[in-house]
Write a protein that holds these residues in place. Sequence first.
Motif, mmCIF file in Angstrom:
data_model
loop_
_atom_site.group_PDB
_atom_site.id
_atom_site.type_symbol
_atom_site.label_atom_id
_atom_site.label_comp_id
_atom_site.label_asym_id
_atom_site.label_seq_id
_atom_site.Cartn_x
_atom_site.Cartn_y
_atom_site.Cartn_z
ATOM 1 N N LYS A 38 -13.336 -7.851 34.413
ATOM 2 C CA LYS A 38 -13.182 -6.576 33.150
ATOM 3 C C LYS A 38 -13.989 -5.370 33.573
ATOM 4 C CE LYS A 38 -11.188 -10.540 31.790
ATOM 5 N NZ LYS A 38 -11.153 -11.698 32.836
ATOM 6 N N PRO A 39 -14.219 -4.227 33.397
ATOM 7 C CA PRO A 39 -12.461 -4.181 32.501
ATOM 8 C C PRO A 39 -11.662 -3.566 33.884
ATOM 9 C CG PRO A 39 -14.257 -1.825 32.424
ATOM 10 C CD PRO A 39 -15.075 -3.455 32.760
ATOM 11 N N CYS A 69 -5.178 0.516 29.348
ATOM 12 C CA CYS A 69 -6.764 0.479 29.679
ATOM 13 C C CYS A 69 -6.970 -0.643 29.013
ATOM 14 C CB CYS A 69 -7.478 1.550 28.995
ATOM 15 S SG CYS A 69 -6.825 2.914 30.178
ATOM 16 N N TRP A 70 -7.801 -1.459 29.637
ATOM 17 C CA TRP A 70 -8.010 -2.826 28.976
ATOM 18 C C TRP A 70 -9.752 -3.320 29.269
ATOM 19 C CZ3 TRP A 70 -4.550 -6.103 27.371
ATOM 20 C CH2 TRP A 70 -3.188 -5.952 27.638
ATOM 21 N N HIS A 71 -10.319 -3.550 28.293
ATOM 22 C CA HIS A 71 -11.944 -3.800 28.074
ATOM 23 C C HIS A 71 -12.250 -4.424 27.106
ATOM 24 C CE1 HIS A 71 -16.195 -2.212 28.367
ATOM 25 N NE2 HIS A 71 -15.439 -1.248 29.119
ATOM 26 N N GLN A 72 -13.645 -5.232 26.966
ATOM 27 C CA GLN A 72 -14.591 -6.075 26.401
ATOM 28 C C GLN A 72 -14.246 -5.647 24.670
ATOM 29 O OE1 GLN A 72 -15.448 -5.236 29.878
ATOM 30 N NE2 GLN A 72 -16.017 -6.969 30.810
ATOM 31 N N VAL A 77 -13.143 0.635 25.636
ATOM 32 C CA VAL A 77 -11.600 0.967 25.725
ATOM 33 C C VAL A 77 -11.810 2.529 26.168
ATOM 34 C CG1 VAL A 77 -10.331 0.622 24.052
ATOM 35 C CG2 VAL A 77 -9.104 -0.319 25.574
ATOM 36 N N LEU A 108 -9.532 -9.193 24.463
ATOM 37 C CA LEU A 108 -10.042 -7.323 24.712
ATOM 38 C C LEU A 108 -9.586 -6.621 24.283
ATOM 39 C CD1 LEU A 108 -9.375 -7.790 29.040
ATOM 40 C CD2 LEU A 108 -11.386 -8.317 27.983
#
Length: 123
Positions: A38-39, A69-72, A77, A108
């Motif tokens: 990730k991301p 869009c994928w982010h922690q 994000v 996420l």
Amino acid sequence: MLPPVFQTLKASTAVKAIVGTNPPRVYRHGQAPQDVTKPYITWFLVSGTPENTLSETPGTDRMSVQVDCWHQTDSGVEILAQAVRDAIEPVAHMTGIVLNERDTETKLYRLALGFDFWPAREV
């Protein structure tokens, strides 16, 4: 026949700074591999419509895509989505923010953007 989503994102320094370079973590069909770093970004074709005319064969097609869009992190994000928007807008029309959520399974953050591409048909 498909819009140049991967090629456009791969050409962006800002996007690659977030999702890597060798290769960038950008995946088609709306799905990323299991246990991916990730991301990352996923995208898929929502619809495709020929630009019909009465007198000739269509010269372009309208291709609507969703780029997720994928982010922690929430702030991460947003930064990724801005980089994606800035990379794609010179070659397509952003049609909106489709989704803004935190996935219950993966935890996420996800920001989905809609774009319309108008690629010329290859003859």
